[in-house]
Design an enzyme around this catalytic site. Sequence first.
Site, PDB file in Angstrom:
ATOM      1  N   ARG A 176      53.044  91.486  38.887  1.00 15.30           N
ATOM      2  CA  ARG A 176      53.608  91.566  40.236  1.00 15.30           C
ATOM      3  C   ARG A 176      54.135  90.186  40.626  1.00 15.30           C
ATOM      4  NH1 ARG A 176      52.422  96.386  42.888  1.00 15.30           N
ATOM      5  NH2 ARG A 176      50.776  97.632  41.906  1.00 15.30           N
ATOM      6  N   HIS A 199      54.682 103.544  44.551  1.00 18.63           N
ATOM      7  CA  HIS A 199      55.319 103.963  45.796  1.00 18.63           C
ATOM      8  C   HIS A 199      56.683 104.604  45.510  1.00 18.63           C
ATOM      9  CE1 HIS A 199      52.183 101.733  47.807  1.00 18.63           C
ATOM     10  NE2 HIS A 199      52.695 102.005  49.004  1.00 18.63           N
ATOM     11  N   ARG A 247      59.712  97.439  48.804  1.00 15.55           N
ATOM     12  CA  ARG A 247      58.680  97.009  47.869  1.00 15.55           C
ATOM     13  C   ARG A 247      59.043  95.678  47.208  1.00 15.55           C
ATOM     14  NH1 ARG A 247      54.154  98.737  48.990  1.00 15.55           N
ATOM     15  NH2 ARG A 247      53.376  98.688  46.855  1.00 15.55           N
ATOM     16  N   HIS A 269      56.693  94.073  43.969  1.00 20.97           N
ATOM     17  CA  HIS A 269      57.333  94.639  42.773  1.00 20.97           C
ATOM     18  C   HIS A 269      58.602  93.875  42.436  1.00 20.97           C
ATOM     19  CE1 HIS A 269      54.857  98.112  41.960  1.00 20.97           C
ATOM     20  NE2 HIS A 269      54.927  98.510  43.202  1.00 20.97           N
TER      21      HIS A 269
END
Length: 358
Positions: free
Chosen positions: A82, A118, A171, A177
Site C-alpha cells: 500500500r 473496495h 482509494r 491503493h
Amino acid sequence: SIMMDLLHSNGVLIIQHLQRDYRAYQDFLNFMSHVGDPRNIFSIYFPLWFQLNQVVGTKMIWVAVIGDWFNLIFKWILFGHRPYWWVQETMIYPNQSSPCLEQFPITCETGPGSPSGHAMGSSCVWYVMVTAALSYTVRWKDKSAVTLHRLTWSFLWSIFWIIQISVCISRVFIATHFPHQVVLGVFAGILVAEAFEHTPAIQTASLRTYIKTNLFLFIFALGFYLSLKLLDIDLLWSVPKAKKWCANPDWINIDTTPFAGLVRNLGALFGLGVGINSEMFLTSCRGENSCKISFRILCIAASLATLQLYNFIKIPTHTEYLFYILSFCKSAAMPLTVVALVPYCVHSLMRTTEKKLN
C-alpha cells in the site's frame, strides 16, 4: 521487481497530484470511499434489492461473498504493498527523501493492497444491480420501447462507470491503493459478477449447500494460510507494516485485517442460507402478502432501520478470537433479519390488521 517499482513510483506521483490538486473534493472522495465499502452491500444494497427481487438479492450476497473471498486469496498471492507504507520503506528514492503522502482516518487498511477490495466489491455489486435493472427493459418489443431500452442501457452503464471511477480515485487519493490495484479490482469484480449471471443453482440452494460452501471457503483459506506458514511465508506480513507506518494508531482497525473480512462474509452467507430455508421466510416472503407493494415497502423500511441499529453494536476487540466469533454472529444476523425476521413480523402485523378490519 523493476516493473513493480516503476508502477509504484508512478502511482505515488498520481497520489501526490490528487492530494494537491483535488483538495477541494476531499469530502466527496472520502464519501465515495465509504460508498465502495463492501459492508454497505449487506446493510444497504441487499435489503433494498431482496425485497424488490429475491433472485437479485440472493445473487448479490453470493457475488459479494465469493468476490471478497477471491479478493483475499489474490491479496495473499500478489503481496501488494500500500502507498502509505511503501514510500517509507522503498530504496528507490535518493538520499532517503521519500515523498510525503497525507493519510486519513480511513487510510490505514491492514491487509495487502492488490487488488482493491473496495473497487472489487463496488464493481461486482453494481454490475449485478445494473444487469438486473436492464433485464426488465430488454423484454420490451415495440419500437419506442427498444429506443427507451437503449437510452436506459446507456444511462445505467454510464452511472456504473462514474461510480467505479469515483471509488477508484477516492482509494488512490487517500493513499491506501496504487492506481493499478484499483483497476485490477474493478475488472476482477466484473468477472465474478458475470460468472454468477450463469449460475442459477444458487437460487435453489439448500441449507446444506450453504453450510458446505461456508466450510469449503473457510477450510481452503485457512489451509492456504497454514500451508504457506509452514514454508515460512507469513501472509499477515502487511499488519506490522500498517501499524508501523500509520500516522495515527487509532486509525488501525482489526476489522480491516484479512481474516476479519473472511469471517464477516462467511457469516453473511450462513445467515442468508438459514433465512431462505426457514419457515418464517416461506410464510412471509412466499405467502399471501408477498406480492403486495405495501408489504415490500414496509419490509424495506423496517430492514434498513433495523440494520442501522446493528451499527451501534460494538464488538470487543481485546481478544482476537472472540472478535471473530462475534463478528460472524453479527454478520449472520443481518441477512437473517432481512430475509426472515422482518418480513415475518411485517406479515404478522398486516395479517392482524386485516383481521381487525374484517
